[in-house]
Write a protein that holds these residues in place. Sequence first.
Motif, mmCIF file in Angstrom:
data_model
loop_
_atom_site.group_PDB
_atom_site.id
_atom_site.type_symbol
_atom_site.label_atom_id
_atom_site.label_comp_id
_atom_site.label_asym_id
_atom_site.label_seq_id
_atom_site.Cartn_x
_atom_site.Cartn_y
_atom_site.Cartn_z
ATOM 1 N N PRO A 232 0.860 -1.263 0.045
ATOM 2 C CA PRO A 232 0.031 0.163 0.010
ATOM 3 C C PRO A 232 0.915 1.186 -0.005
ATOM 4 O O PRO A 232 2.118 1.241 0.563
ATOM 5 N N PHE A 233 0.163 2.314 -0.353
ATOM 6 C CA PHE A 233 1.225 3.524 -0.819
ATOM 7 C C PHE A 233 1.700 3.946 0.616
ATOM 8 O O PHE A 233 2.996 4.443 0.603
ATOM 9 N N SER A 234 1.052 3.835 1.737
ATOM 10 C CA SER A 234 1.562 4.171 3.022
ATOM 11 C C SER A 234 2.683 3.494 3.522
ATOM 12 O O SER A 234 3.496 3.985 4.258
ATOM 13 N N ALA A 235 2.942 2.264 2.906
ATOM 14 C CA ALA A 235 3.944 1.524 3.474
ATOM 15 C C ALA A 235 5.066 1.456 2.524
ATOM 16 O O ALA A 235 6.223 0.779 2.729
ATOM 17 N N ARG A 236 4.992 1.988 1.355
ATOM 18 C CA ARG A 236 6.244 2.046 0.504
ATOM 19 C C ARG A 236 7.220 2.910 1.041
ATOM 20 O O ARG A 236 6.981 4.020 1.632
ATOM 21 N N VAL A 237 8.558 2.662 0.849
ATOM 22 C CA VAL A 237 9.555 3.441 1.155
ATOM 23 C C VAL A 237 10.422 3.738 -0.140
ATOM 24 O O VAL A 237 10.663 2.894 -0.849
ATOM 25 N N GLU A 238 10.723 4.917 0.019
ATOM 26 C CA GLU A 238 11.510 5.680 -1.168
ATOM 27 C C GLU A 238 12.707 5.216 -1.262
ATOM 28 O O GLU A 238 13.514 5.203 -0.226
ATOM 29 N N VAL A 239 13.378 4.683 -2.493
ATOM 30 C CA VAL A 239 14.583 4.176 -2.523
ATOM 31 C C VAL A 239 15.696 5.279 -2.993
ATOM 32 O O VAL A 239 15.315 5.877 -3.904
#
Length: 220
Positions: free
Chosen positions: A3-10
Amino acid sequence: SLPFSARVEVRKNILFYSDCPFFAGCENMLVNFFHDEEFMKRYNVSFFYRYSGPYEAGFRQRVTRRFRTMPLRLPDLSAIFDRISGSPPIVRLVVLTFCHVLLKHLFIIWNTARLFVLFRKESIDILHVNNGGYPGAYSCAAAVIAARLCGIGCIVYVVNNIAHSHRRAWRWLDIPYDMIVTRAVSLFVTGSSYAKGMLVDALKLDPLKTVNIFNGIEPR
């Protein structure tokens, strides 16, 4: 997918490359980058540079942050030019001709091979080349060629001073390198409108491939 809230920017990996006999005015931009908290948190930053005693001393004095750096002992023409500065005119003419006709190209080939080996060991998303003028330090051309051979897709090339066109005889043999650099670089950056105009004229660049960003200063 997450989900978008759990994505981590690489974080992208950016490698800066610079070559100058000493830590000069065109390095002020690097100081601002390396001391900027937001920038250093946003990217994984590495800094490769051609080693010289004056450059190393200036860099260590100006940049207090500790991060990944790699001084490289690469052959360069500037040391030869410094040694002959007080020689008779005929000696300077012979040495300069030898350097520009033969030695310069051997150095570019050697430095390209050396940098290719080093770049292949890295995971580089962006190569940021910092040069004085153009052609300036020829190891900067070697860095671009090595990056192209490694498949690095984003190359930013900063020209901090004035470019010399091919109308000068000593620049004729640079045309093959300039063609490779021009095609490989994603974006050229200059610090003044005049420098941009000279660079566009010297390399016959599409003006859209060059952006002028005035040099910044740190608020005091």
